[in-house]
Design a protein around this motif. Sequence first.
Motif, short mmCIF file in Angstrom:
data_model
loop_
_atom_site.label_atom_id
_atom_site.label_comp_id
_atom_site.label_asym_id
_atom_site.label_seq_id
_atom_site.Cartn_x
_atom_site.Cartn_y
_atom_site.Cartn_z
N GLN A 68 88.28 26.42 -62.97
CA GLN A 68 88.42 27.66 -63.76
C GLN A 68 89.71 27.23 -64.66
N LEU A 69 90.78 26.33 -64.23
CA LEU A 69 91.79 25.76 -64.90
C LEU A 69 91.45 25.22 -66.00
N ASP A 70 90.32 24.17 -65.67
CA ASP A 70 89.78 23.28 -66.93
C ASP A 70 89.26 24.12 -68.03
N ALA A 71 88.50 25.00 -67.45
CA ALA A 71 87.79 25.97 -68.56
C ALA A 71 88.81 26.64 -69.40
N ASN A 72 89.80 27.26 -68.68
CA ASN A 72 90.99 27.97 -69.68
C ASN A 72 91.59 26.82 -70.57
N ASN A 73 91.88 25.68 -69.77
CA ASN A 73 92.55 24.60 -70.91
C ASN A 73 91.74 24.43 -72.14
N ARG A 74 90.51 24.32 -72.01
CA ARG A 74 89.33 24.07 -72.90
C ARG A 74 89.30 25.02 -73.88
N THR A 75 89.39 26.27 -73.38
CA THR A 75 89.26 27.42 -74.34
C THR A 75 90.67 27.63 -75.31
N TYR A 76 91.73 27.29 -74.36
CA TYR A 76 93.11 27.27 -75.20
C TYR A 76 93.22 26.11 -76.28
N GLN A 77 92.66 24.96 -76.08
CA GLN A 77 92.32 24.04 -77.04
C GLN A 77 91.68 24.37 -78.19
N ILE A 83 93.21 27.83 -84.88
CA ILE A 83 94.30 28.53 -85.58
C ILE A 83 94.61 27.50 -86.68
N ALA A 84 94.59 26.14 -86.17
CA ALA A 84 95.17 24.86 -87.13
C ALA A 84 94.16 24.95 -88.50
N THR A 85 92.97 25.04 -88.25
CA THR A 85 91.90 25.29 -89.34
C THR A 85 92.21 26.33 -90.30
N GLN A 86 92.47 27.63 -89.85
CA GLN A 86 93.02 29.05 -90.49
C GLN A 86 94.22 28.40 -91.32
N ASN A 87 95.06 27.93 -90.68
CA ASN A 87 96.50 27.52 -91.17
C ASN A 87 96.11 26.65 -92.43
N GLN A 88 95.16 25.75 -92.25
CA GLN A 88 94.99 24.74 -93.15
C GLN A 88 94.34 25.77 -94.36
#
Length: 114
Positions: A68-77, A83-88
């Motif tokens: 579950q921790l790995d899945a949450n990290n993947r979702t966060y990434q 967010i980075a794409t939208q900012n660009q």
Amino acid sequence: MQESTARQLDPVVVEPLQQPQTTPKPAPQVQAAPSPSKRFSPFERVLSGICGLAACALCLLFLNAQTQLDANNRTYQDVQTKIATQNQSVTDLKQSVGELSNSSRLSSYAKHMA
């Protein structure tokens, strides 16, 4: 009779000392300790089974939490990437607005329309 105060000793023959004979002692035989024929009681069997199941359950819970921790990290990434794409994209659009609203461009466009 004149006696001398020194004793008259017979010559003593000194015999060489003999080495004490050491008789080789037999090596002590190692005897295996008598194994107790005591078996586990039913309570001990049940208790060890419960401990084994608890250990397995704990391992499974740990693996589940890690997954579950790995899945949450993947979702966060993934969210960070979006967010980075939208900012660009916003930055690119701001640059386009700046280029299109340039005063010299607007004045040349007004001359052509008039």
